[in-house]
Structure formats: structure tokens, C-alpha cells
Design a protein around this motif. Structure first.
Motif: not given
Length: 352
Positions: A290-291, A293-294, A297-298
Motif C-alpha cells: 500500500q505504501q 502504491q500511494e 497513484d498521486e
């Protein structure tokens, strides 16, 4: 004085008043399907008669149409069969729907094929047979049949037989074997017709039984004793049969109540104290993914292209061989620092 003709005329008039004539006249000729015994009347209804008396009008119409159908049937060729006049109906013209498809013709059995090959014709046996002992006619098979061997109260022992052998039991055993053989033949015929295996228990009589079939038949034969194979001795180097179910063991219905109470309390404790298991490795991997991928995504939201680490595969034309990827015009392999002619290309190209 009245003559005979006058008397007959008066009788005919009285009978004609009782019975209707067989001649029926219709404006539109009804359609007759003699194969289905069907009459289709397309004439319009007379509304005055129909409203006056519905039941009488419908009965008269049904009578007239039935009379037309019988008139057409009696025009067909007839024949007498056992003191009854029969008519052979023609083929049907009206297609009627069926709930189920027409049954297929059963394939011939092995005996029927052999009889057809050898020309053996089946002879119909009479149902009644003369019983010599009772001196009367009795059925050949079934209840109270003639020459019934099961009613014998004494049986003569053959000369070459064991005197201690039970002849009644021997006869019953032979009958059971005959019944089983006939049933097996019936199942074989069905299996041959449907191209499937013969259902059976144990070892079915085959020409070359496999090792597993022989083992299963041996296991079933041992289990068929009065003790269910408990005291059956094993052969030397005998292996257990495969694919044989094991008998499940259950606790007695009435047993130790204290032990049963403890088991029930243990089950309740386990259900109350049950906590979900936590897989630490799986949870850490999920947080890391998750870290990572963040930020990507931004960047996608801002419209910035995210560079793949590995990158796409290089095309054949990339590098020092030109855009077309052939040994033509493009970047020269010699021009690593500045302008220069490439060995593989004719034109000038910038080096890397």
C-alpha cells in the motif's frame, strides 16, 4: 284392409321419427382426418339456436360431425378379425404435439441376433399345461402352476450324490443361480445397448478380470461369512484390498455421562475463546504494498507518467541502427562522441 306395404311404410315412418338420418348436409364441407379420428367443422354458428338452447345445439352439432366421420370410416376397406369387423385407418394428416419424443426401437439382444442369423423362429407356447398328477389344466408359470417342483414333499436322492446332502436346499440354490444368471444377462444386454459398464457387486464374470477386481471379489467373499470376516484367516503375503470403505465407529448411545459432559463443556469453551488468527507476514506485506502504491497513484492524478523500473522491451531499431531498425540510415556505431559516419549506416548520426 291394409296391405303389407302400408304396414311396412307406417313402421318405417315410426322408426324414422325415433332415429335421425345418416345423411348430413353442411354448407362448408368439414375437414376429416381419419388417421386421428378428427373432424374440423368450419361452419359458422347459428346464433339464434345457440342462444335459445346452448346444450341442445352443441349436442346436435357434435352428433352431425360424428355421423360424417363414421360415414367416411365405413367407406374404407374392412376385414373380419375374430368375429369383429375392423378397418385399417390411413395415415394421419394433422400434426399433433407430443409431450415426449417417440420411443426408439430397442436394439436386439444377443440371442435375437443369433436367432436372426440362424433363422430360428420364436414359437408361442400356450399358457395352460396339462398337469399329470392333478389331472387338470393349469398355468405354465406363476401361481398354482402345473408340475410345480417346490410342492414336492419328498425328493429322490441320485445314486452318485452325497446321502447327507440336502436336496431341497440344492434345488433352491440352483433356482437362485438361474435367476441371478438371467438378471446378469439382462443387465449385459442393456449395457451393450447403451455402451456402458455392467453394474454388479464383487467380481462379474469376465474373460480377463483385472488384479483390482480379483482383490475386491476376494475381500467381499471374506466379508460374506456369518462373522463378517472377523475369524477369516489371511493368506500368506496377502495385501489389503484397495478402495474398500472403513466402518465408522460411534460412541454408545448410553455411556459415561461424566465423560459426555466434559466433552460438551470443552466444545463450548473452544467456541467462546475462539480468536481470529493473525498472520503477521501477510499483514506486513500488505502495508508495504500500500505504501509503495500511494505515490504512484498521486503522480497519475497529476498527469505525470510513472517510469517503469524495468522498462518496456527495446525495439529492434533502437540504439545505433537507426529508427527503422535496419542497416540503413541512422546513428552510427562509430559516432560515440560526436558526428561521424556509422559503419552500418550510410548517413550521419549522433552518437550516444
Amino acid at each position: 284392409m291394409a296391405t303389407v306395404e302400408d304396414v311396412l311404410e307406417s313402421v318405417n315412418r315410426s322408426q324414422a321419427s325415433k332415429y335421425k338420418t345418416i345423411e348430413v348436409q353442411k354448407d362448408i364441407e368439414p375437414q376429416l382426418d381419419l388417421g386421428n379420428l378428427l373432424t374440423v367443422d368450419q361452419n359458422p354458428l347459428e346464433l339464434k339456436k345457440f342462444r335459445a338452447d346452448k346444450e341442445a345445439y352443441l349436442k346436435s352439432q357434435a352428433r352431425d360431425n360424428t355421423q360424417l366421420l363414421f360415414n367416411a370410416i365405413w367407406k374404407l376397406p374392412t376385414e373380419r378379425v375374430e368375429e369383429a369387423i375392423c378397418v385399417k385407418l390411413p395415415e394421419t394428416t394433422t400434426v399433433l404435439p407430443r409431450e415426449k419424443p417417440i420411443p426408439k426401437v430397442k436394439p436386439p439382444t444377443r440371442w435375437e441376433q443369433y436367432a436372426q442369423l440362424k433363422g430360428i423362429q420364436k414359437r408361442k407356447k400356450g399358457r395352460m399345461v396339462w398337469d399329470e398328477e392333478l389331472k387338470e389344466w393349469r398355468p405354465r408359470w406363476g401361481y398354482k402352476r402345473a408340475n410345480d417342483e417346490t410342492k414336492d414333499w419328498v425328493i429322490e436322492v441320485p445314486g452318485n450324490a452325497d446321502p447327507n446332502e440336502d436336496q431341497f436346499e440344492k434345488r433352491m440354490k440352483a433356482k437362485k443361480e438361474r435367476v441371478a444368471k438371467n438378471e446378469l444377462q439382462r443387465l449385459r444386454n442393456i449395457a451393450r445397448a447403451t455402451r456402458s459398464k455392467v453394474p454388479g457387486v464383487g467380481l462379474t464374470p469376465t474373460e480377463k478380470p483385472s488384479k483390482e477386481e480379483v482383490g475386491l471379489a476376494l475381500h467381499l467373499a471374506k466379508k460374506s461369512t456369518a462373522s463378517l470376516g472377523k475369524f477369516t484367516e489371511k493368506l500368506p503375503k496377502e495385501k489389503e484390498a484397495k478402495h474398500v470403505g472403513k466402518k465408522r465407529k460411534f460412541e454408545p448411545a448410553i455411556g459415561d455421562f461424566k465423560k459426555e459432559k466434559e466433552q460438551q463443556l470443552n466444545i463450548i469453551d473452544v467456541m467462546e475463546n475462539k480468536k481470529p488468527k493473525l498472520d503477521i507476514t501477510k499483514a506486513v506485506n500488505r502495508v508495504i504494498s500500500q505504501q509503495e502504491q500511494e505515490p504512484s497513484d498521486e503522480r497519475r492524478k497529476r498527469g505525470v507518467k510513472v517510469k517503469n523500473r524495468r522498462g518496456p522491451p527495446r525495439k529492434k531499431g533502437s540504439g545505433g541502427f537507426g529508427k527503422k531498425g535496419k542497416a540503413g540510415k541512422g546513428k552510427g556505431a562509430k559516432g560515440m562522441g560526436g558526428k561521424g559516419k556509422g559503419k552500418m549506416g550510410k548517413g550521419k548520426g549522433k552518437g550516444r
